[in-house]
Design a protein around this motif. Structure first.
Motif, short mmCIF file in Angstrom:
data_model
loop_
_atom_site.label_atom_id
_atom_site.label_comp_id
_atom_site.label_asym_id
_atom_site.label_seq_id
_atom_site.Cartn_x
_atom_site.Cartn_y
_atom_site.Cartn_z
N GLY A 22 -5.61 28.14 92.66
CA GLY A 22 -4.25 27.96 92.15
C GLY A 22 -3.77 29.13 91.31
N GLY A 23 -2.84 28.86 90.42
CA GLY A 23 -2.18 29.90 89.64
C GLY A 23 -3.11 30.78 88.82
N TRP A 24 -4.05 30.17 88.10
CA TRP A 24 -4.99 30.98 87.33
C TRP A 24 -5.93 31.75 88.24
N GLY A 25 -6.27 31.19 89.40
CA GLY A 25 -7.08 31.93 90.37
C GLY A 25 -6.34 33.16 90.87
N VAL A 26 -5.05 33.00 91.12
CA VAL A 26 -4.22 34.13 91.55
C VAL A 26 -4.14 35.17 90.44
N ASP A 27 -3.79 34.74 89.23
CA ASP A 27 -3.66 35.70 88.13
C ASP A 27 -4.99 36.38 87.80
N ALA A 28 -6.09 35.68 87.97
CA ALA A 28 -7.41 36.31 87.75
C ALA A 28 -7.61 37.43 88.77
N LEU A 29 -7.29 37.17 90.03
CA LEU A 29 -7.42 38.20 91.06
C LEU A 29 -6.52 39.40 90.76
N LEU A 30 -5.33 39.13 90.24
CA LEU A 30 -4.38 40.19 89.90
C LEU A 30 -4.76 40.90 88.60
N GLY A 31 -5.60 40.24 87.78
CA GLY A 31 -6.05 40.84 86.52
C GLY A 31 -5.03 40.78 85.41
N VAL B 156 3.75 31.35 83.59
CA VAL B 156 3.26 30.21 82.82
C VAL B 156 2.49 29.29 83.77
N HIS B 157 1.40 28.70 83.27
CA HIS B 157 0.57 27.83 84.09
C HIS B 157 0.58 26.40 83.55
N ASN B 158 0.94 25.46 84.43
CA ASN B 158 0.95 24.04 84.04
C ASN B 158 -0.45 23.47 83.92
N ASP B 159 -1.41 24.08 84.67
CA ASP B 159 -2.77 23.55 84.70
C ASP B 159 -3.74 24.66 85.05
N ILE B 160 -5.01 24.30 85.15
CA ILE B 160 -6.03 25.20 85.67
C ILE B 160 -6.74 24.45 86.78
N ASP B 161 -6.80 25.07 87.96
CA ASP B 161 -7.46 24.46 89.13
C ASP B 161 -8.88 24.99 89.21
N LEU B 162 -9.84 24.06 89.22
CA LEU B 162 -11.25 24.44 89.25
C LEU B 162 -11.97 23.75 90.39
N TYR C 141 2.01 22.60 102.94
CA TYR C 141 2.56 21.59 102.02
C TYR C 141 3.90 22.09 101.50
N GLU C 142 4.63 21.22 100.84
CA GLU C 142 5.92 21.60 100.28
C GLU C 142 5.69 22.45 99.04
N TYR C 143 5.99 23.72 99.14
CA TYR C 143 5.70 24.64 98.04
C TYR C 143 6.89 24.77 97.09
N ASP C 144 6.61 25.30 95.91
CA ASP C 144 7.66 25.49 94.90
C ASP C 144 7.77 26.97 94.53
N GLU C 145 8.58 27.26 93.53
CA GLU C 145 8.81 28.66 93.14
C GLU C 145 7.54 29.34 92.65
N ASN C 146 6.63 28.60 92.01
CA ASN C 146 5.37 29.19 91.58
C ASN C 146 4.53 29.61 92.79
N ASP C 147 4.52 28.78 93.83
CA ASP C 147 3.78 29.12 95.04
C ASP C 147 4.34 30.39 95.67
#
Length: 164
Positions: free
Chosen positions: A25-34, A39-45, A138-144
């Motif tokens: 998810g979002g934190w996984g993406v931002d981690a890859l980007l460094g 803003v992140h609503n959650d952390i996907d693990l 799936y139905e994606y949003d602006e964060n996706d």
């Protein structure tokens, strides 16, 4: 909301107990980007089933309670604490060939080959190509849209048709 400090703290819950986790998810993406790009609503693990009971005990001790969502399954649960921090937890198993099995689907081991950084913390995560693939169907949003476009740009991955 899960900020950088929160993300590192939650990852540390697993690491200090020798539990391997991978970010999605979002934190996984931002981690890859460094870098933190939004803003992140959650952390996907992702946590292996053999460690899930221990990890759940730890996050309960840290004040997280399960939130029942429409998509909640035995392999996919959501946890929230009083500070409003949310952990979107994916429980998987490895099969005999080393493939990860999540919700009845098998994925090749290289799905977990991503290495990224949150602040100065090096973390394991879903690799960029599979992050993009996991954003399909799936139905994606602006964060996706934000995440997919940044991954495609940075890692020279073609933008999927549904995101053009």
């Amino acid at each position: 909301m899960v900020n950088e400090k929160d993300a590192i703290e939650i990852i540390f819950y697993a690491e200090e107990n020798e539990i391997a986790i991978w970010l999605d998810g979002g934190w996984g993406v931002d981690a890859l980007l460094g870098e933190e790009t939004r803003v992140h609503n959650d952390i996907d693990l992702f946590v292996e089933k053999s460690n899930s009971k221990k990890f759940l005990e730890i996050i309960k001790e840290k004040g997280f309670s399960e939130v029942i969502e429409a998509y909640t399954t035995t392999d996919h649960t959501v946890w929230k604490d009083a500070k409003g921090r949310i952990i979107d937890l994916h429980i998987f198993e490895f099969d005999e060939q080393g493939y990860l099995v999540f919700e009845g689907e098998a994925y090749p081991p290289e799905v977990f080959s991503g290495i990224g950084k949150i602040g100065d913390k090096v973390v394991k995560c879903i690799d960029a190509k599979n992050q993009v693939l996991f954003h399909l169907g799936y139905e994606y949003d602006e964060n996706d849209v934000h995440d997919v476009r940044l991954l495609c740009e940075r890692f020279n991955i073609p933008i999927p048709n549904e995101y053009k």
